[in-house]
Scaffold this motif. Structure first.
Motif, PDB file in Angstrom:
ATOM      1  N   PRO A  50       0.845  -1.194   0.000  1.00 59.72           N
ATOM      2  CA  PRO A  50       0.000   0.000   0.000  1.00 59.72           C
ATOM      3  C   PRO A  50       0.887   1.253   0.000  1.00 59.72           C
ATOM      4  CG  PRO A  50      -0.618  -1.538   1.760  1.00 59.72           C
ATOM      5  CD  PRO A  50       0.696  -1.991   1.222  1.00 59.72           C
ATOM      6  N   HIS A  51       0.641   2.159  -0.928  1.00 57.33           N
ATOM      7  CA  HIS A  51       1.397   3.415  -1.021  1.00 57.33           C
ATOM      8  C   HIS A  51       2.907   3.150  -0.949  1.00 57.33           C
ATOM      9  CE1 HIS A  51      -2.562   5.085  -0.318  1.00 57.33           C
ATOM     10  NE2 HIS A  51      -2.602   4.512   0.861  1.00 57.33           N
ATOM     11  N   PRO A  52       3.434   2.347  -1.859  1.00 55.30           N
ATOM     12  CA  PRO A  52       4.830   1.897  -1.730  1.00 55.30           C
ATOM     13  C   PRO A  52       5.848   3.025  -1.755  1.00 55.30           C
ATOM     14  CG  PRO A  52       3.936   1.341  -3.895  1.00 55.30           C
ATOM     15  CD  PRO A  52       2.789   1.785  -3.056  1.00 55.30           C
ATOM     16  N   LEU A  53       5.686   4.007  -2.639  1.00 54.23           N
ATOM     17  CA  LEU A  53       6.673   5.082  -2.717  1.00 54.23           C
ATOM     18  C   LEU A  53       6.617   5.961  -1.480  1.00 54.23           C
ATOM     19  CD1 LEU A  53       6.429   6.163  -6.475  1.00 54.23           C
ATOM     20  CD2 LEU A  53       7.882   4.422  -5.394  1.00 54.23           C
ATOM     21  N   THR A  54       5.413   6.294  -1.041  1.00 55.66           N
ATOM     22  CA  THR A  54       5.264   7.109   0.162  1.00 55.66           C
ATOM     23  C   THR A  54       5.828   6.376   1.380  1.00 55.66           C
ATOM     24  OG1 THR A  54       3.283   8.172  -0.728  1.00 55.66           O
ATOM     25  CG2 THR A  54       3.605   8.289   1.652  1.00 55.66           C
ATOM     26  N   THR A  55       5.551   5.070   1.476  1.00 52.56           N
ATOM     27  CA  THR A  55       6.048   4.287   2.608  1.00 52.56           C
ATOM     28  C   THR A  55       7.568   4.228   2.611  1.00 52.56           C
ATOM     29  OG1 THR A  55       4.048   2.928   2.650  1.00 52.56           O
ATOM     30  CG2 THR A  55       6.019   2.020   3.700  1.00 52.56           C
ATOM     31  N   ALA A  56       8.164   3.896   1.459  1.00 55.22           N
ATOM     32  CA  ALA A  56       9.623   3.791   1.391  1.00 55.22           C
ATOM     33  C   ALA A  56      10.282   5.144   1.632  1.00 55.22           C
ATOM     34  CB  ALA A  56      10.037   3.235   0.033  1.00 55.22           C
ATOM     35  N   ALA A  57       9.741   6.203   1.020  1.00 59.21           N
ATOM     36  CA  ALA A  57      10.321   7.531   1.211  1.00 59.21           C
ATOM     37  C   ALA A  57      10.187   7.980   2.657  1.00 59.21           C
ATOM     38  CB  ALA A  57       9.645   8.541   0.280  1.00 59.21           C
ATOM     39  N   GLY A  58       9.061   7.641   3.292  1.00 58.56           N
ATOM     40  CA  GLY A  58       8.875   8.007   4.691  1.00 58.56           C
ATOM     41  C   GLY A  58       9.839   7.296   5.609  1.00 58.56           C
ATOM     42  N   LEU A  59      10.067   6.005   5.351  1.00 64.51           N
ATOM     43  CA  LEU A  59      11.032   5.249   6.166  1.00 64.51           C
ATOM     44  C   LEU A  59      12.436   5.798   5.983  1.00 64.51           C
ATOM     45  CD1 LEU A  59       9.649   1.645   5.600  1.00 64.51           C
ATOM     46  CD2 LEU A  59       9.887   2.781   7.818  1.00 64.51           C
ATOM     47  N   LEU A  60      12.797   6.151   4.760  1.00 59.56           N
ATOM     48  CA  LEU A  60      14.112   6.731   4.529  1.00 59.56           C
ATOM     49  C   LEU A  60      14.259   8.070   5.234  1.00 59.56           C
ATOM     50  CD1 LEU A  60      14.569   5.835   0.753  1.00 59.56           C
ATOM     51  CD2 LEU A  60      15.954   4.982   2.656  1.00 59.56           C
ATOM     52  N   ALA A  61      13.231   8.904   5.135  1.00 61.54           N
ATOM     53  CA  ALA A  61      13.297  10.213   5.785  1.00 61.54           C
ATOM     54  C   ALA A  61      13.410  10.081   7.300  1.00 61.54           C
ATOM     55  CB  ALA A  61      12.065  11.039   5.413  1.00 61.54           C
ATOM     56  N   ALA A  62      12.697   9.105   7.868  1.00 61.62           N
ATOM     57  CA  ALA A  62      12.709   8.916   9.318  1.00 61.62           C
ATOM     58  C   ALA A  62      14.041   8.370   9.824  1.00 61.62           C
ATOM     59  CB  ALA A  62      11.580   7.976   9.730  1.00 61.62           C
ATOM     60  N   THR A  63      14.855   7.810   8.916  1.00 66.09           N
ATOM     61  CA  THR A  63      16.138   7.223   9.320  1.00 66.09           C
ATOM     62  C   THR A  63      17.310   7.941   8.644  1.00 66.09           C
ATOM     63  OG1 THR A  63      15.883   5.534   7.581  1.00 66.09           O
ATOM     64  CG2 THR A  63      15.148   4.966   9.799  1.00 66.09           C
TER      65      THR A  63
END
Length: 381
Positions: A213-226
């Motif tokens: 679900p929302h793969p780009l948003t999820t991956a980008a969010g995880l990268l931003a958070a780390t």
């Protein structure tokens, strides 16, 4: 008295309970499986999510190698759509912080994991699952090691190689590191990767990305958070001790001295092509192909679109196996994509230009449209 070999094993693979059925194997082969997978045994007796059944092999080494692939594929299928499945090694600090090590085949991922996991907890040398909230699911499979004189990689239990057990703390993603091992790197260093380029770099190492679900948003969010994706430039596996150890030990607020600020990537001009990473768009199409006449351009179905300032657009299209194709559009390509709502060639040209349009500009735009069509991002009716 030596206990009889087990008839099955229940292992934990990225949070999936996989039962390995050993009933068709000899006692010797059963013990070989039990020894290799000792580090991945499930800690509870819950029923399996999936079952892998083995047949009597002609070679124990080949059977163990094939078993590793079978368990991995079953686990990935079971978690499809629920976690970001990264083809990566992983090590963890005592507090549960995980560094995921991503690299192309032959980049030294297993070698790096094996080296680091003598100091830090071994999480996986193959695949880790990352939930949208940053929780990490370990996969402590046997390590697959190339060994001279053997036609297949040999499977080694983590403990037999001196690798450390998981910490008591819950595992959470601390950083994703892209391995870049080359003799030209005289000085080992960590270099931050541009956020859009980070998605492009990680897409080929992601399983069933389009099924999330929302793969780009999820991956980008995880990268931003780390603190984003970092590229480790190094020549020898020993060089990673300090680089990865600093990430696992230090607080993020005090880590800036470890890195080199990467320059902003160049922004293509209107004449530059759209870039498709997992399926590169070719620039061989001649102008006047699909862009001739009153044909109309439409956006192809996409899984997700994510903009990156100032003028780039990540577009994920679906493929039959759920993997998807990730494209990074720049220059005039994002505007053309947005305007392609049953628009003619002339309407698209007007959408991305101001004033009179010279022949060179028309040819450049035609070239971009040809590539967007060939990449499957636009269709022509």
């Amino acid at each position: 008295m030596i206990p009889p070999p087990p008839s099955s094993l229940l292992v934990d693979a990225v949070g999936v309970k996989v039962r390995i059925d050993l009933t068709e194997l000899s006692g010797t082969d059963r013990r070989a499986v039990e020894s290799a997978w000792a580090g991945a045994l499930a800690v509870d007796d819950a029923g399996p999510d999936t079952v892998v059944r083995l047949v009597r092999p002609d070679s124990t080494d080949r059977m163990l190698s094939q078993l590793s692939g079978a368990v991995t594929q079953d686990a990935i299928r079971a978690r499809r759509g629920s976690s970001w499945m990264l083809h990566a090694g992983g090590v963890a600090a005592p507090d549960g912080g995980v560094v995921a090590l991503v690299g192309a085949s032959g980049a030294g991922k297993t070698t790096a994991t094996r080296r680091l996991a003598r100091t830090w907890a071994y999480v996986s040398d193959e695949t880790i699952g990352i939930d949208p909230d940053g929780r990490v699911h370990a996969y402590r499979k046997p390590l697959s090691v190339i060994t001279p004189g053997h036609p297949v990689k040999l499977q080694h239990c983590p403990a037999s190689l001196g690798l450390r057990p998981l910490p008591d703390a819950a595992l959470r993603l601390r950083r994703i590191v892209l391995l870049d091992r080359a003799e030209r790197h005289r000085e080992a260093r960590l270099v931050p990767v541009d956020p859009a380029e980070a998605l492009i770099a990680l897409a080929p190492h992601s399983s069933a990305l389009a099924a999330m679900p929302h793969p780009l948003t999820t991956a980008a969010g995880l990268l931003a958070a780390t603190r984003g994706l970092w590229r480790a430039e190094y020549a020898e596996a020993d060089d990673l001790d300090a680089l990865v150890g600093a990430i696992l030990l230090r607080d993020d607020d005090h880590e800036a001295s470890l890195s080199v600020v990467a320059p902003e990537p160049p922004h293509p001009s209107a004449g530059d092509a759209a870039t498709a990473v997992t399926h590169a768009a070719s620039s061989d199409a001649s102008t006047g192909g699909p862009t001739i006449g009153a044909r109309r351009f439409l956006r192809a179905p996409v899984v997700e679109v994510l903009p990156f300032p100032p003028d780039r657009l990540a577009v994920l299209t679906a493929s039959g196996d759920g993997a998807g194709l990730l494209h990074l559009l720049a220059g005039a390509a994002p505007a053309l994509w947005h305007a392609a709502d049953a628009a003619t060639r002339e309407e698209l040209i007007r959408a991305v230009t101001d004033g009179p349009v010279h022949r060179d500009a028309r040819e450049a735009i035609d070239g971009i449209l040809d590539q967007l069509v060939e990449a499957g991002i636009l269709t022509v009716a």
